[in-house]
Design a protein around this motif. Structure first.
Motif, mmCIF file in Angstrom:
data_model
loop_
_atom_site.group_PDB
_atom_site.id
_atom_site.type_symbol
_atom_site.label_atom_id
_atom_site.label_comp_id
_atom_site.label_asym_id
_atom_site.label_seq_id
_atom_site.Cartn_x
_atom_site.Cartn_y
_atom_site.Cartn_z
ATOM 1 N N ARG A 59 1.016 -1.103 0.002
ATOM 2 C CA ARG A 59 0.163 -0.135 0.095
ATOM 3 C C ARG A 59 0.856 1.284 0.034
ATOM 4 O O ARG A 59 0.541 2.294 -0.553
ATOM 5 N N SER A 60 2.048 0.928 0.451
ATOM 6 C CA SER A 60 3.110 2.337 0.710
ATOM 7 C C SER A 60 3.975 2.383 -0.430
ATOM 8 O O SER A 60 4.485 3.443 -0.710
ATOM 9 N N ARG A 61 4.028 1.492 -1.342
ATOM 10 C CA ARG A 61 5.168 1.699 -2.389
ATOM 11 C C ARG A 61 5.152 2.928 -3.472
ATOM 12 O O ARG A 61 5.989 3.214 -3.620
ATOM 13 N N GLU A 62 3.929 3.032 -3.858
ATOM 14 C CA GLU A 62 3.923 4.001 -4.832
ATOM 15 C C GLU A 62 4.277 5.439 -4.141
ATOM 16 O O GLU A 62 5.084 6.368 -4.674
ATOM 17 N N ALA A 63 3.769 5.664 -2.880
ATOM 18 C CA ALA A 63 4.073 7.022 -1.998
ATOM 19 C C ALA A 63 5.492 7.176 -1.853
ATOM 20 O O ALA A 63 6.065 8.214 -2.058
ATOM 21 N N GLU A 64 6.083 5.884 -1.401
ATOM 22 C CA GLU A 64 7.541 5.746 -1.153
ATOM 23 C C GLU A 64 8.394 6.019 -1.933
ATOM 24 O O GLU A 64 9.798 6.551 -2.130
ATOM 25 N N ALA A 65 8.066 5.616 -3.450
ATOM 26 C CA ALA A 65 8.910 5.923 -4.419
ATOM 27 C C ALA A 65 9.260 7.553 -4.894
ATOM 28 O O ALA A 65 10.047 7.588 -5.456
ATOM 29 N N ARG A 66 8.109 8.194 -4.592
ATOM 30 C CA ARG A 66 8.441 9.506 -4.484
ATOM 31 C C ARG A 66 8.887 10.366 -3.483
ATOM 32 O O ARG A 66 9.272 11.678 -3.688
ATOM 33 N N LEU A 67 9.127 9.689 -2.411
ATOM 34 C CA LEU A 67 9.508 10.408 -0.999
ATOM 35 C C LEU A 67 10.915 10.171 -0.675
ATOM 36 O O LEU A 67 11.465 8.901 -0.892
ATOM 37 N N PRO A 68 11.597 11.119 -0.225
ATOM 38 C CA PRO A 68 13.134 10.778 0.033
ATOM 39 C C PRO A 68 13.169 10.166 1.431
ATOM 40 O O PRO A 68 12.249 9.987 2.059
ATOM 41 N N PRO A 69 14.423 9.290 1.591
ATOM 42 C CA PRO A 69 14.583 8.685 2.906
ATOM 43 C C PRO A 69 14.332 9.555 4.311
ATOM 44 O O PRO A 69 13.790 9.064 5.047
ATOM 45 N N GLN A 70 14.773 10.836 3.793
ATOM 46 C CA GLN A 70 14.590 11.831 4.893
ATOM 47 C C GLN A 70 12.958 11.913 5.807
ATOM 48 O O GLN A 70 13.041 12.245 6.866
ATOM 49 N N ARG A 71 12.138 11.332 4.970
ATOM 50 C CA ARG A 71 10.779 11.497 5.396
ATOM 51 C C ARG A 71 10.578 10.485 6.426
ATOM 52 O O ARG A 71 9.515 10.657 7.222
ATOM 53 N N ARG A 72 11.310 9.410 6.231
ATOM 54 C CA ARG A 72 11.213 8.265 7.297
ATOM 55 C C ARG A 72 11.744 8.863 8.757
ATOM 56 O O ARG A 72 11.207 8.572 9.646
ATOM 57 N N VAL A 73 12.900 9.305 8.452
ATOM 58 C CA VAL A 73 13.501 9.987 9.544
ATOM 59 C C VAL A 73 12.422 11.013 10.301
ATOM 60 O O VAL A 73 12.566 11.165 11.571
ATOM 61 N N ASP A 74 11.907 11.978 9.459
ATOM 62 C CA ASP A 74 11.250 13.058 10.052
ATOM 63 C C ASP A 74 10.139 12.391 10.784
ATOM 64 O O ASP A 74 9.634 13.136 11.719
ATOM 65 N N ALA A 75 9.457 11.300 10.282
ATOM 66 C CA ALA A 75 8.196 10.674 10.865
ATOM 67 C C ALA A 75 8.619 10.047 12.142
ATOM 68 O O ALA A 75 7.801 10.259 13.202
ATOM 69 N N PHE A 76 9.851 9.498 12.268
ATOM 70 C CA PHE A 76 10.280 8.956 13.550
ATOM 71 C C PHE A 76 10.480 10.106 14.517
ATOM 72 O O PHE A 76 10.351 9.805 15.686
#
Length: 248
Positions: A59-76
């Protein structure tokens, strides 16, 4: 006591010992079966989490393809800030007015940073569950899980379902960071650690990244225990920032 009485007493003793031995064997057997049942149930739970993680990944694949890894860090990091603020301020909620004011003043810079980060992510406001009673504080983890403030839902809509899991992983890391820091490493919140394991698994993160956050930190001094826990948070933060080729 005659010989017949002695034989009867001996038979009674042997029968009693035999019955006791049989009872102990049955007890151990039931305990072993209970352990096997618990292991089986835990295995089923773990397998279900892995299955759910695969669904979330799809479910996340399409969104994650356009988001930089930094967004994972930001969410954390946002989750960490929310968890820390909720636990820290909640632990002072029933104190006198002066103590509450002092806690709020100390937390103000972190609250401002959280609001700035939430705004940059497009998920503002950065709100955590407020605490005014002992019951509200006791249910803090469940209130985050229920998404009382709606922040988790906004993260899922704007970023992805897996970013929401990483945010909640951060929440429970932040709760325990506050617990460890305010207690000098003497206390650790087990329920939050259990939720952390769940959300890390659902996010599809390798256990090596987060296992150190799922247990109380060790160390000979309060400073050492606090430093070890913070180091584990920083290590996960760095792993989340890894490029796409290093992602699970």
């Amino acid at each position: 006591m005659n010989s017949e009485q002695l034989r009867a007493a001996a038979r009674f003793t042997l029968i009693t010992l035999a019955l006791a031995g049989t009872y102990l064997l049955l007890q151990h057997g039931w305990m072993a079966l209970g352990g096997l049942g618990a292991d089986w149930w835990q295995a089923r739970q773990n397998a279900a989490l892995v299955d759910d993680a695969q669904v979330l990944a799809a479910r996340s694949r399409e969104a994650e393809a356009r988001l930089p890894p930094q967004r994972r860090v930001d969410a954390f990091r946002l989750g960490q800030q929310m968890g820390f603020l909720a636990e820290y301020l909640g632990s002072h909620a029933l104190s006198d007015a002066a103590a509450r004011a002092q806690a709020e003043a100390r937390a103000a810079p972190l609250a401002a940073q959280a609001e700035t980060l939430a705004d940059a992510l497009g998920v503002a406001p950065a709100a955590w569950p407020a605490v005014s009673t002992a019951d509200e504080f006791a249910r803090l983890q469940a209130r985050f899980e229920d998404d009382e403030t709606g922040l988790g839902g906004r993260i899922e809509r704007v970023l992805s379902p897996r970013h929401r899991e990483i945010y909640l992983l951060g929440v429970h890391a932040g709760i325990n960071r506050a617990v460890v820091q305010t207690s000098g490493g003497a206390r650790f919140n087990g329920p939050s650690a259990s939720f952390l394991v769940r959300h890390a698994t659902l996010a599809g993160l390798p256990p090596a990244w987060w296992e150190a956050l799922s247990r109380a930190p060790e160390g000979a001094t309060p400073e050492a225990r606090e430093a070890r826990f913070i180091s584990a948070i920083e290590a996960l933060d760095a792993a989340l920032a890894a490029p796409a080729s290093a992602r699970p």
